[in-house]
Design a protein around this motif. Structure first.
Motif, mmCIF file in Angstrom:
data_model
loop_
_atom_site.group_PDB
_atom_site.id
_atom_site.type_symbol
_atom_site.label_atom_id
_atom_site.label_comp_id
_atom_site.label_asym_id
_atom_site.label_seq_id
_atom_site.Cartn_x
_atom_site.Cartn_y
_atom_site.Cartn_z
ATOM 1 N N UNK A 100 0.844 -1.202 0.000
ATOM 2 C CA UNK A 100 0.000 0.000 0.000
ATOM 3 C C UNK A 100 0.873 1.244 0.000
ATOM 4 N N UNK A 101 1.896 1.255 0.854
ATOM 5 C CA UNK A 101 2.788 2.427 0.937
ATOM 6 C C UNK A 101 3.533 2.656 -0.371
ATOM 7 N N UNK A 102 3.913 1.570 -1.052
ATOM 8 C CA UNK A 102 4.627 1.706 -2.327
ATOM 9 C C UNK A 102 3.781 2.414 -3.378
ATOM 10 N N UNK A 103 2.471 2.317 -3.257
ATOM 11 C CA UNK A 103 1.575 2.901 -4.260
ATOM 12 C C UNK A 103 0.942 4.221 -3.821
ATOM 13 N N UNK A 104 1.248 4.693 -2.613
ATOM 14 C CA UNK A 104 0.629 5.935 -2.123
ATOM 15 C C UNK A 104 0.961 7.145 -2.990
ATOM 16 N N UNK A 105 2.143 7.151 -3.600
ATOM 17 C CA UNK A 105 2.573 8.296 -4.404
ATOM 18 C C UNK A 105 1.696 8.557 -5.611
ATOM 19 N N UNK A 106 0.979 7.562 -6.072
ATOM 20 C CA UNK A 106 0.123 7.767 -7.246
ATOM 21 C C UNK A 106 -1.250 8.340 -6.884
ATOM 22 N N UNK A 107 -1.520 8.447 -5.585
ATOM 23 C CA UNK A 107 -2.805 8.992 -5.158
ATOM 24 C C UNK A 107 -2.817 10.504 -5.282
ATOM 25 N N UNK A 108 -3.970 11.052 -5.614
ATOM 26 C CA UNK A 108 -4.076 12.515 -5.690
ATOM 27 C C UNK A 108 -3.974 13.127 -4.295
ATOM 28 N N UNK A 109 -3.626 14.395 -4.274
ATOM 29 C CA UNK A 109 -3.560 15.134 -3.014
ATOM 30 C C UNK A 109 -4.935 15.749 -2.768
ATOM 31 N N UNK A 110 -5.875 14.871 -2.412
ATOM 32 C CA UNK A 110 -7.244 15.319 -2.180
ATOM 33 C C UNK A 110 -7.844 14.497 -1.039
ATOM 34 N N UNK A 111 -9.132 14.606 -0.848
ATOM 35 C CA UNK A 111 -9.799 13.896 0.244
ATOM 36 C C UNK A 111 -9.614 12.394 0.174
ATOM 37 N N UNK A 112 -9.754 11.831 -1.029
ATOM 38 C CA UNK A 112 -9.580 10.381 -1.189
ATOM 39 C C UNK A 112 -8.149 9.965 -0.861
ATOM 40 N N UNK A 113 -7.190 10.657 -1.435
ATOM 41 C CA UNK A 113 -5.788 10.334 -1.168
ATOM 42 C C UNK A 113 -5.456 10.444 0.308
ATOM 43 N N UNK A 114 -5.958 11.502 0.944
ATOM 44 C CA UNK A 114 -5.716 11.686 2.375
ATOM 45 C C UNK A 114 -6.388 10.602 3.203
ATOM 46 N N UNK A 115 -7.565 10.165 2.789
ATOM 47 C CA UNK A 115 -8.275 9.091 3.479
ATOM 48 C C UNK A 115 -7.463 7.795 3.451
ATOM 49 N N UNK A 116 -6.921 7.460 2.298
ATOM 50 C CA UNK A 116 -6.137 6.229 2.164
ATOM 51 C C UNK A 116 -4.834 6.349 2.943
ATOM 52 N N UNK A 117 -4.167 7.488 2.859
ATOM 53 C CA UNK A 117 -2.918 7.673 3.613
ATOM 54 C C UNK A 117 -3.174 7.558 5.118
ATOM 55 N N UNK A 118 -4.254 8.170 5.595
ATOM 56 C CA UNK A 118 -4.600 8.075 7.019
ATOM 57 C C UNK A 118 -4.943 6.632 7.389
ATOM 58 N N UNK A 119 -5.630 5.930 6.500
ATOM 59 C CA UNK A 119 -5.968 4.530 6.753
ATOM 60 C C UNK A 119 -4.735 3.662 6.900
ATOM 61 N N UNK A 120 -3.742 3.894 6.070
ATOM 62 C CA UNK A 120 -2.487 3.149 6.172
ATOM 63 C C UNK A 120 -1.867 3.376 7.542
ATOM 64 N N UNK A 121 -1.867 4.609 8.002
ATOM 65 C CA UNK A 121 -1.297 4.915 9.320
ATOM 66 C C UNK A 121 -2.102 4.265 10.436
ATOM 67 N N UNK A 122 -3.426 4.307 10.347
ATOM 68 C CA UNK A 122 -4.274 3.694 11.383
ATOM 69 C C UNK A 122 -4.040 2.193 11.475
ATOM 70 N N UNK A 123 -3.966 1.531 10.328
ATOM 71 C CA UNK A 123 -3.731 0.083 10.335
ATOM 72 C C UNK A 123 -2.329 -0.217 10.861
ATOM 73 N N UNK A 124 -1.353 0.563 10.457
ATOM 74 C CA UNK A 124 0.022 0.359 10.947
ATOM 75 C C UNK A 124 0.083 0.532 12.461
ATOM 76 N N UNK A 125 -0.579 1.559 12.974
ATOM 77 C CA UNK A 125 -0.592 1.791 14.420
ATOM 78 C C UNK A 125 -1.263 0.637 15.158
ATOM 79 N N UNK A 126 -2.389 0.169 14.639
ATOM 80 C CA UNK A 126 -3.104 -0.944 15.280
ATOM 81 C C UNK A 126 -2.268 -2.226 15.231
ATOM 82 N N UNK A 127 -1.618 -2.445 14.115
ATOM 83 C CA UNK A 127 -0.774 -3.629 13.960
ATOM 84 C C UNK A 127 0.403 -3.584 14.934
#
Length: 141
Positions: A100-127
């Motif tokens: 997921x992190x390897x592909x984050x750079x292709x996400x737009x800098x918008x609400x969707x991109x921010x949602x996915x980036x935040x989700x990656x952090x939330x899952x990483x923190x929980x893990x």
């Protein structure tokens, strides 16, 4: 994509709390879908309306098998990481977080991109703390 409005109406059913009706409608669309993009989208949303994590994982894997648009990859790998985390399969969760992190750079800098980036952090923190509960930020909540 054929039936996109109907697919999104079924997704909204799930988001409004009628997960069973959403599953039923999306399953019908899945059975009749004949292009990979539609199958990816339908499986992605079908995963979100499952009651059991193992069923969610099954649909997320189907979505990944059908993906053609790389823009979906961060979200699909994020969902798989979360599925594996909740199923106490930490090694697989870490692998999909890395993807997921390897592909984050292709996400737009918008609400969707921010949602996915935040989700990656939330899952990483929980893990990191061994939490296997469904996260508040999960789309299947």
């Amino acid at each position: 994509m054929e039936h996109l409005e109907d697919i999104m109406a079924a997704v909204e059913l799930g988001r409004s709390g009628d997960r069973a009706a959403a599953r039923e409608r999306l399953t019908l669309f899945w059975e009749s879908a004949n292009d990979q993009q539609a199958r990816c989208v339908i499986a992605h949303y079908l995963a979100d309306v499952q009651d059991e994590t193992a069923d969610e994982l099954s649909w997320d894997l189907r979505a990944l098998e059908a993906v053609e648009d790389e823009l979906w990859l961060p979200s699909l790998h994020l969902n798989l990481a979360d599925d594996y985390r909740r199923l106490q399969q930490a090694e697989l969760a870490h692998q999909h977080l890395l993807l997921a992190r390897e592909h984050l750079g292709q996400l737009p800098d918008d609400g969707y991109g921010n949602l996915i980036r935040a989700g990656v952090q939330h899952v990483a923190d929980a893990l990191a703390v061994g939490d296997t509960q469904r996260l508040e930020s999960s789309p299947s909540t």
